[in-house]
Design a protein around this motif. Structure first.
Motif: not given
Length: 130
Positions: A17-27
């Motif tokens: 999911d693009p939102i979850r991928w973004n979250i992981v990238q930020q983390m």
């Protein structure tokens, strides 16, 4: 506290999911990320952020710490490393090795070596192995 093994399929589903991928990238850029940062950087509501972080937690990708009314998230990097190891078994090939460990650091993290005699330019060094 012992952890259950993480299934690669669950990790891939969570990362799809693009939102979850973004979250992981930020983390990945920090040791710990406050939920308030996600609220400021993502174009979704608080309940939606909670939904996505729950999926990432269930997949074994992140850990959640609550302090007072605030939530803090940290990426379980060992899960990603294990997943990369599993993937490497499917398609073996040259792999970057740093300090005896197969990894993939950025060029900024690699030691610099001089390329040739008379060349004073430091360049990132990498060792590829199978």
């Amino acid at each position: 506290m012992t952890r259950e093994p993480v299934a690669a399929t669950e990790v891939f589903k969570a990362l799809g999911d693009p939102i979850r991928w973004n979250i992981v990238q930020q983390m990945a850029q920090q040791e710990e990320l406050a939920c308030s940062v996600l609220e400021d950087t993502l174009p979704v509501s608080k309940p939606t952020i909670s939904y996505h972080t729950k999926i990432l937690t269930q997949a074994g990708l992140i850990e959640v710490r609550k302090r007072g009314r605030n939530y803090f998230y940290s990426l379980r990097r060992e899960v990603l490393r294990s997943l990369m190891d599993e993937m490497w078994l499917l398609a073996p090939g040259p792999r970057l090795v740093v300090d005896g460990t197969a990894t993939g650091p950025s060029s900024a993290d690699r030691p610099a070596l001089k390329a040739a005699v008379g060349d004073d330019t430091a360049r990132p060094a990498a060792l590829l192995t199978w």
